[in-house]
Design a protein around this motif. Structure first.
Motif, PDB file in Angstrom:
ATOM      1  N   PHE A  77     -52.768 -18.894  52.987  1.00  0.00           N
ATOM      2  CA  PHE A  77     -54.202 -19.202  53.020  1.00  0.00           C
ATOM      3  C   PHE A  77     -54.779 -19.573  51.661  1.00  0.00           C
ATOM      4  O   PHE A  77     -55.876 -20.120  51.602  1.00  0.00           O
ATOM      5  CB  PHE A  77     -54.980 -18.026  53.614  1.00  0.00           C
ATOM      6  CG  PHE A  77     -54.760 -17.867  55.093  1.00  0.00           C
ATOM      7  CD1 PHE A  77     -55.151 -18.864  55.982  1.00  0.00           C
ATOM      8  CD2 PHE A  77     -54.132 -16.741  55.599  1.00  0.00           C
ATOM      9  CE1 PHE A  77     -54.929 -18.725  57.341  1.00  0.00           C
ATOM     10  CE2 PHE A  77     -53.913 -16.593  56.947  1.00  0.00           C
ATOM     11  CZ  PHE A  77     -54.315 -17.587  57.834  1.00  0.00           C
ATOM     12  N   THR A  78     -54.096 -19.280  50.577  1.00  0.00           N
ATOM     13  CA  THR A  78     -54.629 -19.634  49.257  1.00  0.00           C
ATOM     14  C   THR A  78     -53.947 -20.855  48.661  1.00  0.00           C
ATOM     15  O   THR A  78     -54.263 -21.235  47.529  1.00  0.00           O
ATOM     16  CB  THR A  78     -54.451 -18.449  48.271  1.00  0.00           C
ATOM     17  OG1 THR A  78     -53.073 -18.134  48.142  1.00  0.00           O
ATOM     18  CG2 THR A  78     -55.245 -17.243  48.723  1.00  0.00           C
ATOM     19  N   TRP A  79     -53.035 -21.485  49.373  1.00  0.00           N
ATOM     20  CA  TRP A  79     -52.255 -22.591  48.800  1.00  0.00           C
ATOM     21  C   TRP A  79     -53.129 -23.728  48.285  1.00  0.00           C
ATOM     22  O   TRP A  79     -52.954 -24.210  47.182  1.00  0.00           O
ATOM     23  CB  TRP A  79     -51.241 -23.110  49.820  1.00  0.00           C
ATOM     24  CG  TRP A  79     -50.318 -24.098  49.181  1.00  0.00           C
ATOM     25  CD1 TRP A  79     -50.409 -25.445  49.218  1.00  0.00           C
ATOM     26  CD2 TRP A  79     -49.177 -23.789  48.368  1.00  0.00           C
ATOM     27  NE1 TRP A  79     -49.404 -26.008  48.482  1.00  0.00           N
ATOM     28  CE2 TRP A  79     -48.624 -25.001  47.946  1.00  0.00           C
ATOM     29  CE3 TRP A  79     -48.598 -22.615  47.948  1.00  0.00           C
ATOM     30  CZ2 TRP A  79     -47.500 -25.069  47.140  1.00  0.00           C
ATOM     31  CZ3 TRP A  79     -47.469 -22.689  47.150  1.00  0.00           C
ATOM     32  CH2 TRP A  79     -46.943 -23.910  46.755  1.00  0.00           C
ATOM     33  N   GLY A  80     -54.071 -24.176  48.983  1.00  0.00           N
ATOM     34  CA  GLY A  80     -54.884 -25.310  48.535  1.00  0.00           C
ATOM     35  C   GLY A  80     -56.189 -24.904  47.889  1.00  0.00           C
ATOM     36  O   GLY A  80     -56.930 -25.765  47.409  1.00  0.00           O
ATOM     37  N   HIS A  81     -56.498 -23.616  47.844  1.00  0.00           N
ATOM     38  CA  HIS A  81     -57.816 -23.188  47.378  1.00  0.00           C
ATOM     39  C   HIS A  81     -57.796 -22.521  46.005  1.00  0.00           C
ATOM     40  O   HIS A  81     -58.830 -22.465  45.351  1.00  0.00           O
ATOM     41  CB  HIS A  81     -58.430 -22.210  48.392  1.00  0.00           C
ATOM     42  CG  HIS A  81     -58.499 -22.785  49.770  1.00  0.00           C
ATOM     43  ND1 HIS A  81     -59.383 -23.784  50.113  1.00  0.00           N
ATOM     44  CD2 HIS A  81     -57.778 -22.524  50.887  1.00  0.00           C
ATOM     45  CE1 HIS A  81     -59.212 -24.096  51.382  1.00  0.00           C
ATOM     46  NE2 HIS A  81     -58.232 -23.345  51.884  1.00  0.00           N
ATOM     47  N   LEU A  82     -56.685 -22.013  45.592  1.00  0.00           N
ATOM     48  CA  LEU A  82     -56.560 -21.364  44.287  1.00  0.00           C
ATOM     49  C   LEU A  82     -55.496 -22.098  43.477  1.00  0.00           C
ATOM     50  O   LEU A  82     -54.738 -22.900  44.015  1.00  0.00           O
ATOM     51  CB  LEU A  82     -56.156 -19.891  44.461  1.00  0.00           C
ATOM     52  CG  LEU A  82     -57.206 -18.964  45.092  1.00  0.00           C
ATOM     53  CD1 LEU A  82     -56.634 -17.571  45.276  1.00  0.00           C
ATOM     54  CD2 LEU A  82     -58.462 -18.888  44.244  1.00  0.00           C
ATOM     55  N   PRO A  83     -55.428 -21.827  42.182  1.00  0.00           N
ATOM     56  CA  PRO A  83     -54.354 -22.446  41.399  1.00  0.00           C
ATOM     57  C   PRO A  83     -52.985 -22.112  42.004  1.00  0.00           C
ATOM     58  O   PRO A  83     -52.789 -21.065  42.616  1.00  0.00           O
ATOM     59  CB  PRO A  83     -54.507 -21.819  40.017  1.00  0.00           C
ATOM     60  CG  PRO A  83     -55.926 -21.369  39.957  1.00  0.00           C
ATOM     61  CD  PRO A  83     -56.320 -21.036  41.350  1.00  0.00           C
TER      62      PRO A  83
END
Length: 119
Positions: A58-64
């Motif tokens: 879930f954080t692949w495209g939203h966080l560094p």
């Protein structure tokens, strides 16, 4: 020899000095409780692994990119650590497991005035 001192007629609770008395605090944990405790610990760690995978997804495209990579590495390493911790159970001992007895060295047989190179 009187009947009171014979080995068959000892008072209740009287123990000879050579018998070691077991304390309840030194008794090992029952096997079923030990196994249940290790299984709960392993399942909790696998739950954390699942959260690491979900967090990476879930954080692949939203966080560094470093954050999901760290979560993936944690998810890959955690099963190894979980198995090591789950298998580390009943072999722990609180008593001293020293196999060697230490002995003091007595004084030497030679002259003592020559120690350290002094005359």
């Amino acid at each position: 020899m009187s009947s009171r001192t014979s080995p068959g007629n000892r008072r209740r609770g009287a123990r000879p000095e050579q018998d070691e008395v077991q304390r309840i605090t030194s008794a090992p944990e029952p096997l079923a409780e030990d196994l249940a405790r290790r299984q709960r610990r392993y399942l909790a760690q696998m739950g954390i692994r699942l959260l690491c995978f979900a967090g990476a997804f879930f954080t692949w495209g939203h966080l560094p990119v470093a954050v999901p990579i760290v979560l993936l590495v944690a998810a890959v390493v955690l099963p190894y650590v979980a198995v090591l911790l789950a298998n580390a159970g009943r072999e722990r001992r609180d008593e001293d497991t020293t196999f060697m007895t230490y002995r003091e060295l007595g004084p030497g047989s030679g002259p003592h005035d020559q120690l350290g190179g002094r005359p």
